[in-house]
Design a protein around this motif. Structure first.
Motif, PDB file in Angstrom:
ATOM      1  N   ASN A  10       0.805  -1.219   0.000  1.00 59.97           N
ATOM      2  CA  ASN A  10       0.000   0.000   0.000  1.00 59.97           C
ATOM      3  C   ASN A  10       0.839   1.271   0.000  1.00 59.97           C
ATOM      4  OD1 ASN A  10      -2.622   1.489   0.514  1.00 59.97           O
ATOM      5  ND2 ASN A  10      -1.487   2.065   2.361  1.00 59.97           N
ATOM      6  N   HIS A  11       2.044   1.200   0.576  1.00 60.91           N
ATOM      7  CA  HIS A  11       2.842   2.404   0.743  1.00 60.91           C
ATOM      8  C   HIS A  11       4.310   2.048   0.902  1.00 60.91           C
ATOM      9  CE1 HIS A  11       1.343   1.113   4.771  1.00 60.91           C
ATOM     10  NE2 HIS A  11       2.637   1.233   5.079  1.00 60.91           N
ATOM     11  N   THR A  12       5.156   3.055   0.767  1.00 62.74           N
ATOM     12  CA  THR A  12       6.581   2.911   1.051  1.00 62.74           C
ATOM     13  C   THR A  12       6.960   3.932   2.113  1.00 62.74           C
ATOM     14  OG1 THR A  12       7.366   4.573  -0.538  1.00 62.74           O
ATOM     15  CG2 THR A  12       6.981   2.346  -1.395  1.00 62.74           C
ATOM     16  N   SER A  13       8.226   3.961   2.469  1.00 64.16           N
ATOM     17  CA  SER A  13       8.711   5.055   3.315  1.00 64.16           C
ATOM     18  C   SER A  13       8.738   6.339   2.483  1.00 64.16           C
ATOM     19  CB  SER A  13      10.114   4.739   3.841  1.00 64.16           C
ATOM     20  OG  SER A  13      11.053   4.757   2.779  1.00 64.16           O
ATOM     21  N   ARG A  14       8.896   7.454   3.123  1.00 64.33           N
ATOM     22  CA  ARG A  14       8.888   8.749   2.429  1.00 64.33           C
ATOM     23  C   ARG A  14      10.214   9.018   1.706  1.00 64.33           C
ATOM     24  NH1 ARG A  14       4.491  11.413   3.285  1.00 64.33           N
ATOM     25  NH2 ARG A  14       5.335  13.453   2.651  1.00 64.33           N
ATOM     26  N   ASP A  15      11.223   8.216   2.015  1.00 64.93           N
ATOM     27  CA  ASP A  15      12.502   8.368   1.329  1.00 64.93           C
ATOM     28  C   ASP A  15      12.877   7.104   0.551  1.00 64.93           C
ATOM     29  OD1 ASP A  15      12.860   6.823   3.569  1.00 64.93           O
ATOM     30  OD2 ASP A  15      14.606   7.910   4.326  1.00 64.93           O
ATOM     31  N   ALA A  16      11.861   6.331   0.166  1.00 67.59           N
ATOM     32  CA  ALA A  16      12.118   5.135  -0.647  1.00 67.59           C
ATOM     33  C   ALA A  16      12.700   5.530  -2.003  1.00 67.59           C
ATOM     34  CB  ALA A  16      10.820   4.359  -0.850  1.00 67.59           C
ATOM     35  N   LYS A  17      13.391   4.586  -2.618  1.00 65.44           N
ATOM     36  CA  LYS A  17      14.003   4.850  -3.925  1.00 65.44           C
ATOM     37  C   LYS A  17      12.969   5.327  -4.937  1.00 65.44           C
ATOM     38  CE  LYS A  17      16.697   1.646  -5.484  1.00 65.44           C
ATOM     39  NZ  LYS A  17      17.201   0.297  -5.828  1.00 65.44           N
ATOM     40  N   TRP A  18      11.789   4.750  -4.862  1.00 66.16           N
ATOM     41  CA  TRP A  18      10.754   5.090  -5.845  1.00 66.16           C
ATOM     42  C   TRP A  18      10.283   6.538  -5.732  1.00 66.16           C
ATOM     43  CZ3 TRP A  18       7.057   0.242  -5.476  1.00 66.16           C
ATOM     44  CH2 TRP A  18       7.722  -0.881  -5.995  1.00 66.16           C
ATOM     45  N   THR A  19      10.367   7.126  -4.545  1.00 62.67           N
ATOM     46  CA  THR A  19       9.885   8.507  -4.394  1.00 62.67           C
ATOM     47  C   THR A  19      10.704   9.471  -5.253  1.00 62.67           C
ATOM     48  OG1 THR A  19      11.320   8.939  -2.476  1.00 62.67           O
ATOM     49  CG2 THR A  19       9.102   8.075  -2.035  1.00 62.67           C
ATOM     50  N   VAL A  20      11.939   9.086  -5.560  1.00 66.15           N
ATOM     51  CA  VAL A  20      12.798   9.909  -6.414  1.00 66.15           C
ATOM     52  C   VAL A  20      12.737   9.439  -7.863  1.00 66.15           C
ATOM     53  CG1 VAL A  20      15.171  10.639  -6.863  1.00 66.15           C
ATOM     54  CG2 VAL A  20      14.347  10.425  -4.499  1.00 66.15           C
ATOM     55  N   GLU A  21      12.857   8.122  -8.046  1.00 65.51           N
ATOM     56  CA  GLU A  21      12.928   7.573  -9.399  1.00 65.51           C
ATOM     57  C   GLU A  21      11.576   7.551 -10.104  1.00 65.51           C
ATOM     58  OE1 GLU A  21      14.585   3.727  -8.794  1.00 65.51           O
ATOM     59  OE2 GLU A  21      16.556   4.480  -8.155  1.00 65.51           O
ATOM     60  N   HIS A  22      10.492   7.412  -9.322  1.00 64.51           N
ATOM     61  CA  HIS A  22       9.150   7.298  -9.910  1.00 64.51           C
ATOM     62  C   HIS A  22       8.141   8.049  -9.038  1.00 64.51           C
ATOM     63  CE1 HIS A  22      10.632   4.328 -12.765  1.00 64.51           C
ATOM     64  NE2 HIS A  22      11.209   3.692 -11.764  1.00 64.51           N
ATOM     65  N   ASN A  23       8.349   9.318  -8.892  1.00 68.74           N
ATOM     66  CA  ASN A  23       7.487  10.126  -8.044  1.00 68.74           C
ATOM     67  C   ASN A  23       6.031  10.084  -8.491  1.00 68.74           C
ATOM     68  OD1 ASN A  23       6.349  13.128  -7.302  1.00 68.74           O
ATOM     69  ND2 ASN A  23       7.771  12.338  -5.741  1.00 68.74           N
ATOM     70  N   ASN A  62       2.730  17.507  -2.316  1.00 66.18           N
ATOM     71  CA  ASN A  62       3.675  16.684  -1.566  1.00 66.18           C
ATOM     72  C   ASN A  62       3.185  15.239  -1.485  1.00 66.18           C
ATOM     73  OD1 ASN A  62       5.333  18.956  -0.930  1.00 66.18           O
ATOM     74  ND2 ASN A  62       3.826  19.514   0.657  1.00 66.18           N
ATOM     75  N   LEU A  63       4.080  14.328  -1.168  1.00 66.34           N
ATOM     76  CA  LEU A  63       3.705  12.931  -0.997  1.00 66.34           C
ATOM     77  C   LEU A  63       2.626  12.814   0.074  1.00 66.34           C
ATOM     78  CD1 LEU A  63       7.263  11.312  -1.018  1.00 66.34           C
ATOM     79  CD2 LEU A  63       5.562  11.196  -2.859  1.00 66.34           C
ATOM     80  N   ALA A  64       1.552  12.138  -0.271  1.00 64.87           N
ATOM     81  CA  ALA A  64       0.414  12.027   0.653  1.00 64.87           C
ATOM     82  C   ALA A  64       0.652  10.945   1.698  1.00 64.87           C
ATOM     83  CB  ALA A  64      -0.862  11.719  -0.129  1.00 64.87           C
ATOM     84  N   ILE A  65       0.282  11.254   2.940  1.00 71.91           N
ATOM     85  CA  ILE A  65       0.295  10.245   3.993  1.00 71.91           C
ATOM     86  C   ILE A  65      -1.107   9.629   4.073  1.00 71.91           C
ATOM     87  CG2 ILE A  65       2.083  11.441   5.289  1.00 71.91           C
ATOM     88  CD1 ILE A  65      -0.126  12.358   7.225  1.00 71.91           C
ATOM     89  N   GLN A  66      -1.271   8.680   4.966  1.00 70.24           N
ATOM     90  CA  GLN A  66      -2.563   8.028   5.146  1.00 70.24           C
ATOM     91  C   GLN A  66      -2.773   7.799   6.638  1.00 70.24           C
ATOM     92  OE1 GLN A  66      -2.803   4.370   2.934  1.00 70.24           O
ATOM     93  NE2 GLN A  66      -5.015   4.220   3.098  1.00 70.24           N
ATOM     94  N   TYR A  67      -3.977   8.118   7.102  1.00 74.12           N
ATOM     95  CA  TYR A  67      -4.284   8.019   8.531  1.00 74.12           C
ATOM     96  C   TYR A  67      -3.237   8.829   9.312  1.00 74.12           C
ATOM     97  CZ  TYR A  67      -6.958   4.183   6.474  1.00 74.12           C
ATOM     98  OH  TYR A  67      -7.782   3.440   5.665  1.00 74.12           O
ATOM     99  N   ASP A  68      -2.698   8.242  10.385  1.00 75.28           N
ATOM    100  CA  ASP A  68      -1.652   8.939  11.150  1.00 75.28           C
ATOM    101  C   ASP A  68      -0.278   8.352  10.848  1.00 75.28           C
ATOM    102  OD1 ASP A  68      -1.989   6.494  12.370  1.00 75.28           O
ATOM    103  OD2 ASP A  68      -1.903   7.265  14.417  1.00 75.28           O
ATOM    104  N   TRP A  69      -0.155   7.721   9.696  1.00 69.94           N
ATOM    105  CA  TRP A  69       1.114   7.092   9.312  1.00 69.94           C
ATOM    106  C   TRP A  69       2.007   8.145   8.660  1.00 69.94           C
ATOM    107  CZ3 TRP A  69      -1.835   2.698   6.330  1.00 69.94           C
ATOM    108  CH2 TRP A  69      -2.587   1.953   7.251  1.00 69.94           C
TER     109      TRP A  69
END
Length: 476
Positions: free
Chosen positions: A133-146, A156-163
Motif C-alpha cells: 500500500n505504501h513505502t517510506s517517504r525516502d524510498a528509492k521510488w519517491t525519487v525515481e518514480h514520483n 507533496n507525498l500524501a500520507i494516510q491516517y496517522d502514518w
C-alpha cells in the motif's frame, strides 16, 4: 435470544470432508495447497526475538519451534526502514525503503537465505509480510518514480491516517503495478512460500488477482494471507483472511459485554453479513503484533480466560495464529519502534507445553483442520445458553464435541442431541473448556466429562468382548 432448534449449522466457516471438493453456493476459485490443511501460523518479530535481533540469532530457535509444532513462519517486514519521518529510534517495520533488500538491523541477504534454507530443511513454510500500500517517504521510488504516489493539495507525498512515516502508492499507474509484482516475484523465486499482505483492502483487488496469478506461475502452492476481512479479496487472490470481527467479539465476550448466546449468534449470521466464500480460510488469533503493542497483552484483554480463548482459536473452523512469545507467556506490550526483548524465561504458566499439546491435538484430528478438509461447525443448544457455548465438528469419521463456559462461575448444564458421548450433563469450572473426541480422547478441564468417557470406553470394550465370545460360540 434462546434457541430451541435441534442444531444450527454455521455456514460462516464451512468445512468439508476428507478431500477438497467444491462446496455448494458461495465459493472462491482458490485451491489451497495440501500442506495448509492442519497448518498453524507463527508470527516472527525478528527485532524483539533475541538480544541480537538478527536472522542468524532467530535461526537458533527453529528446532524449538519445530518441537512446538508450528508450520508456517510469517516474518514481519524484513526490508530496510525509511529514515525520513521515522518513528522512534528504529522505526516502523512497515515503512519500506527498498523491496529488494533486507534490513541491515537483521543481517544480510545471505543471512536471510541461510535462514530460509534452514527453515525449509525442518519442514517449515516461510511467508513474508508484504507492504504494497505504501513505502517510506525516502524510498528509492519517491525519487525515481514520483508519479507512482498520491499527492496532497500542495503536491507533496500524501500520507494516510496517522502514518506520517509513509507515502501512499497510487495503483492507477500500470508501471507501478508491474514493478510491485516484479518485486514479489523476486522473493518467490528466492524460495519464499507466500505473503501476508499488509492492509490488503487498501490496494485494488484487481491488482492482487493479477499478482497472485503471476506468482503462481512460479510456485502454484504459494500461500496468501490478507490483513483484511473483505470477501472480494478471497475469490481469486487470498487463501486466508484476518478474523477482525471475531476478535472484537471475543474481546467483548471476555469483558462480559456479550454472552455465550451472542457469540453463537455471531457465528450463525456471519456469512450472510460478510459474504465470505465458504471455502476460504479464517485466520483465528487472540493477539498479533498490532494488538499486543497498541491495545494490550493477552492477560489484559482476556484476563483469567487466556487459555480458554487460545483453545477456542484452535477448535473453531480456520487456521490458528501464535504470535512471538505467546508460547512463553508473553505478558508485556512490546515496543513497536524500539528494541524490547521478549523474555523467554518468564513462562510461569507453562504455556510452551500448553501450546505443544494444543497443536498436537489439532494435528491428530481431521475434524479440526482448515477448510475444505475439516468439519462443519454445528452449534448445539444447552439449557444454559448465556454461559455455555457448545458445538460439534466431524470429518473423516473423526468427531469432536467442544464445550466452553464463558462465565466466572462453575456451571452444570445439559446438552442433548450430540453423538460423541452418552452423557448429557456436564460441569465446567469458571472460564472452563472441554473437547471430547469420538475415539475417547479429550482435552480440557471437566472431571465429569472424563469420567463419562472412561465409563463409555469400558462399556465399549465389554460389548466388543461379548461380541467376540458370541462369534466364537457361533463358529463352534
Amino acid at each position: 435470544m434462546k434457541r430451541n432448534l435441534l442444531f444450527m449449522i454455521v455456514a460462516t466457516f464451512v468445512l468439508f470432508g476428507c478431500k477438497p471438493t467444491q462446496p455448494k453456493g458461495n465459493f472462491s476459485n482458490i485451491e489451497h495447497p495440501e500442506w495448509v490443511k492442519d497448518a498453524v501460523i507463527y508470527e516472527v518479530n525478528i527485532r524483539q526475538y533475541t538480544p541480537e535481533g538478527t536472522f542468524a540469532a532467530f535461526e537458533q530457535h527453529l528446532d524449538r519451534l519445530q518441537e512446538t509444532g508450528v508450520d508456517i513462519l510469517w516474518l514481519m517486514p524484513i526490508h530496510p526502514i525509511g529514515e525520513e519521518g521515522r518513528k522512534g529510534t528504529l522505526g516502523s517495520y512497515y515503512s519500506i525503503k527498498d523491496y529488494y533488500d533486507v534490513n541491515p538491523e537483521f543481517g544480510t541477504i545471505e543471512d536471510f537465505r541461510h535462514l530460509l534454507e534452514a527453515a525449509h530443511q525442518r519442514g517449515f513454510k516461510v511467508i513474508l509480510d508484504w507492504v504494497a500500500n505504501h513505502t517510506s517517504r525516502d524510498a528509492k521510488w519517491t525519487v525515481e518514480h514520483n508519479e507512482w504516489y498520491y499527492k496532497d493539495s500542495l503536491g507533496n507525498l500524501a500520507i494516510q491516517y496517522d502514518w506520517t512515516d509513509i507515502a501512499r502508492l497510487n495503483y492507477e499507474n500500470q508501471d507501478l503495478r508491474e514493478e510491485m509484482i516484479a518485486a514479489m516475484k523476486y522473493w518467490i523465486e528466492l524460495g519464499v512460500d507466500g505473503f501476508r499482505c499488509d492492509v490488503a483492502a487498501e490496494v485494488p483487488t484487481d491488482f492482487w488477482n493479477d499478482a497472485v496469478a503471476r506468482l503462481k506461475e512460479i510456485n502454484p502452492d504459494i500461500f496468501m494471507l490478507a490483513e483484511a476481512e473483505s470477501a472480494e479479496l478471497q475469490y481469486d487472490a487470498f487463501n486466508a483472511y484476518y478474523t477482525w470481527d471475531q476478535m472484537h467479539n471475543w474481546y467483548a465476550l471476555a469483558e462480559g459485554k456479550i454472552d455465550a448466546d451472542s457469540i453463537a449468534n455471531f457465528y450463525v449470521s456471519y456469512q450472510d453479513r460478510s459474504g465470505m466464500p465458504s471455502n476460504t480460510i479464517p485466520m483465528n488469533f487472540t493477539t498479533n503484533h498490532d494488538q499486543n503493542s497498541w491495545y494490550g497483552t493477552c492477560t489484559e484483554m482476556y484476563g483469567p480466560a487466556v487459555r480458554q480463548f487460545a483453545v477456542l482459536s484452535f477448535v473453531v473452523p480456520g487456521m490458528p495464529l501464535i504470535y512471538s512469545g505467546q508460547e512463553a507467556g508473553l505478558d508485556k506490550r512490546l515496543e513497536f519502534f524500539e528494541k524490547d526483548l521478549i523474555d523467554w524465561e518468564a513462562d510461569r504458566n507453562n504455556m510452551a507445553e500448553f501450546y505443544r499439546e494444543l497443536i498436537a491435538m489439532r494435528d491428530r484430528h481431521a475434524c479440526l483442520w482448515a477448510q475444505p478438509w475439516g468439519g462443519v461447525m454445528v452449534i448445539l443448544p444447552s439449557d444454559r445458553p448465556e454461559e455455555i457455548f457448545v458445538f460439534e465438528r466431524e470429518a473423516e469419521g473423526d468427531l469432536c464435541l467442544a464445550m466452553f463456559n464463558f462465565s466466572d462461575q462453575t456451571v452444570t448444564f445439559n446438552v442433548d442431541n450430540h453423538v460423541v458421548t452418552r452423557d448429557s450433563e456436564f460441569t465446567l469450572p469458571p472460564h472452563g473448556y472441554h473437547i471430547i473426541f469420538s475415539i475417547g480422547e479429550y482435552f480440557g478441564d471437566c472431571d465429569e466429562c472424563d469420567e463419562a468417557i472412561e465409563v463409555e470406553t469400558e462399556v465399549e470394550v465389554e460389548e466388543e468382548t461379548e461380541t467376540e465370545v458370541e462369534t466364537e460360540t457361533t463358529e463352534k
